[in-house]
Design a protein around this motif. Structure first.
Motif, short mmCIF file in Angstrom:
data_model
loop_
_atom_site.label_atom_id
_atom_site.label_comp_id
_atom_site.label_asym_id
_atom_site.label_seq_id
_atom_site.Cartn_x
_atom_site.Cartn_y
_atom_site.Cartn_z
N GLY A 198 -6.70 -19.87 77.84
CA GLY A 198 -5.75 -20.53 76.97
C GLY A 198 -6.26 -20.65 75.54
O GLY A 198 -7.16 -19.93 75.11
N THR A 199 -5.66 -21.58 74.81
CA THR A 199 -6.03 -21.78 73.40
C THR A 199 -6.40 -23.21 73.08
O THR A 199 -6.76 -23.51 71.95
N ASN A 200 -6.31 -24.12 74.07
CA ASN A 200 -6.55 -25.54 73.80
C ASN A 200 -7.82 -26.00 74.50
O ASN A 200 -7.90 -25.99 75.74
N PHE A 201 -8.81 -26.41 73.72
CA PHE A 201 -10.09 -26.84 74.29
C PHE A 201 -9.95 -28.10 75.16
O PHE A 201 -10.47 -28.12 76.29
N PRO A 202 -9.31 -29.17 74.68
CA PRO A 202 -9.22 -30.37 75.52
C PRO A 202 -8.58 -30.11 76.88
O PRO A 202 -9.06 -30.60 77.91
N LEU A 203 -7.49 -29.32 76.91
CA LEU A 203 -6.83 -29.04 78.19
C LEU A 203 -7.77 -28.26 79.11
O LEU A 203 -7.84 -28.54 80.31
N TYR A 204 -8.48 -27.29 78.56
CA TYR A 204 -9.39 -26.49 79.38
C TYR A 204 -10.47 -27.37 80.02
O TYR A 204 -10.78 -27.22 81.21
N TYR A 205 -11.00 -28.31 79.26
CA TYR A 205 -12.07 -29.15 79.80
C TYR A 205 -11.55 -30.29 80.65
O TYR A 205 -12.24 -30.75 81.56
N ILE A 246 -3.36 -39.91 82.12
CA ILE A 246 -3.40 -40.38 80.73
C ILE A 246 -3.90 -39.28 79.80
O ILE A 246 -3.34 -39.04 78.72
N LEU A 247 -4.97 -38.60 80.20
CA LEU A 247 -5.51 -37.52 79.38
C LEU A 247 -4.49 -36.40 79.19
O LEU A 247 -4.32 -35.88 78.08
N LEU A 248 -3.83 -36.02 80.27
CA LEU A 248 -2.82 -34.96 80.15
C LEU A 248 -1.68 -35.39 79.24
O LEU A 248 -1.19 -34.60 78.42
N PHE A 249 -1.25 -36.64 79.36
CA PHE A 249 -0.16 -37.14 78.50
C PHE A 249 -0.57 -37.10 77.04
O PHE A 249 0.21 -36.65 76.17
N LEU A 250 -1.79 -37.55 76.73
CA LEU A 250 -2.24 -37.60 75.34
C LEU A 250 -2.38 -36.20 74.75
O LEU A 250 -1.96 -35.94 73.62
N VAL A 251 -2.97 -35.28 75.52
CA VAL A 251 -3.14 -33.91 75.02
C VAL A 251 -1.78 -33.23 74.85
O VAL A 251 -1.54 -32.53 73.85
N ASN A 252 -0.91 -33.43 75.81
CA ASN A 252 0.42 -32.83 75.72
C ASN A 252 1.19 -33.38 74.51
O ASN A 252 1.89 -32.63 73.80
N TRP A 253 1.06 -34.66 74.25
CA TRP A 253 1.76 -35.28 73.12
C TRP A 253 1.14 -34.88 71.78
O TRP A 253 1.86 -34.51 70.85
N TYR A 254 -0.18 -34.90 71.70
CA TYR A 254 -0.84 -34.65 70.42
C TYR A 254 -0.70 -33.19 69.99
O TYR A 254 -0.45 -32.90 68.82
N TYR A 255 -0.85 -32.26 70.95
CA TYR A 255 -0.79 -30.84 70.62
C TYR A 255 0.58 -30.23 70.87
O TYR A 255 0.76 -29.03 70.61
N ASP A 256 1.50 -31.03 71.40
CA ASP A 256 2.85 -30.55 71.71
C ASP A 256 2.78 -29.26 72.56
O ASP A 256 3.34 -28.22 72.21
N LEU A 257 2.12 -29.39 73.71
CA LEU A 257 1.88 -28.22 74.55
C LEU A 257 3.04 -27.89 75.48
O LEU A 257 3.12 -26.78 76.01
N GLN A 258 3.91 -28.87 75.74
CA GLN A 258 5.01 -28.65 76.67
C GLN A 258 4.49 -28.21 78.05
O GLN A 258 4.89 -27.17 78.60
#
Length: 276
Positions: free
Chosen positions: A78-85, A141-153
């Motif tokens: 992918g392209t998103n570091f927080p989601l990958y980790y 909570i982590l998934l919600f924050l990453v999804n909201w901050y990076y608008d990953l859908q």
């Protein structure tokens, strides 16, 4: 009047003596009390107490994201570091948290096991439930924050996601129950176990895909059950991730065997071990 009352009392059936009723939902009440006790416990590596269980995986994701974003521009998937980790750290942390808590439950709850209403299973269930629920909430909570901050859908595949969570929880429970008796039997083993698990954050594929390693090393590491549960979790968020080497039944088999051996050991030796 007194004679009438006496005659009336004589005609009434004699009340049967009340017998104590068996306690309903005893296990539920005991486990609930133990969970509350665990929540307020200071038996953690930090003076923050229970809050450390919430903060630890968050700090791990942030640090890994910062460090590896400096080293390379894109993660291995992918392209998103927080989601990958997140997809690597959280299942690994669920396993290690449950394993660590359950493995020390007998020693930590030594005094409680003297009460007849508290059983070994109650103590294990309390630690399992608290740590599983806590880490799943952190994951959400982590998934919600990453999804909201990076608008990953994000639209994860719930099948592999739930399977990965089940693999992490059951493996942590099985290994933890087995270690609970082994830690009591040999403090040396506890030290050896701690040393052997230090490199598992790397060897389980949290920071990189083990498929990227040389084939000979990959063929060994792919049988690491922790690597399999992490790969299963990443499959839920990266649909093109091909993992034919992951066998959930293999992880559940290890979890079941270790759990069975641990329960047999606790049944036969735990009381003697606690008396020493």
């Amino acid at each position: 009047m007194q004679d009438f009352v006496a005659d009336l009392a004589g005609t009434l059936p004699e009340a049967a003596p009340q017998e104590p009723k068996p306690p309903r939902f005893r296990t539920l009440r005991v486990v609930s009390a133990l969970v509350l006790r665990e929540t307020g416990s200071s038996d953690t590596r930090s003076s923050l107490g229970f809050l450390w269980n919430l903060i630890d995986p968050v700090i791990s994701v942030i640090m890994l994201s910062i460090v590896f974003s400096v080293i390379t521009r894109t993660p291995r998937m992918g392209t998103n570091f927080p989601l990958y980790y997140i997809t690597g750290v959280v299942p690994f942390h669920i396993y290690t948290a449950i394993n660590g808590r359950v493995s020390t439950s007998m020693r930590y709850s030594r005094s409680l096991l003297q009460f007849p209403s508290v059983t070994v299973i109650d103590v294990i269930l309390a630690r399992l439930i608290l740590n599983a629920v806590t880490n799943i909430c952190v994951f959400i909570i982590l998934l919600f924050l990453v999804n909201w901050y990076y608008d990953l859908q994000l639209q994860p595949d719930m099948g592999p996601l739930l399977m990965a969570l089940a693999m992490s929880i059951t493996l942590g429970l099985g290994v933890g129950v087995l270690n609970a008796i082994l830690f009591l039997a040999s403090p040396t083993y506890e030290s050896i176990w701690s040393i052997l698990n230090r490199p598992m954050l790397i060897l389980s594929g949290v920071m990189f895909r083990i498929e990227d390693l040389p084939a000979q090393l990959f063929n060994v590491l792919k049988w690491n059950p922790q690597a399999q549960m992490i790969a299963e979790m990443r499959k839920a968020f990266y649909p093109t991730y091909d993992i034919p080497w992951v066998y959930p039944s293999y992880v559940f088999l290890i979890a079941g065997v270790t759990l069975a051996l641990g329960l047999v050991g606790l049944h036969r030796w735990v009381l003697d071990a606690l008396d020493t």
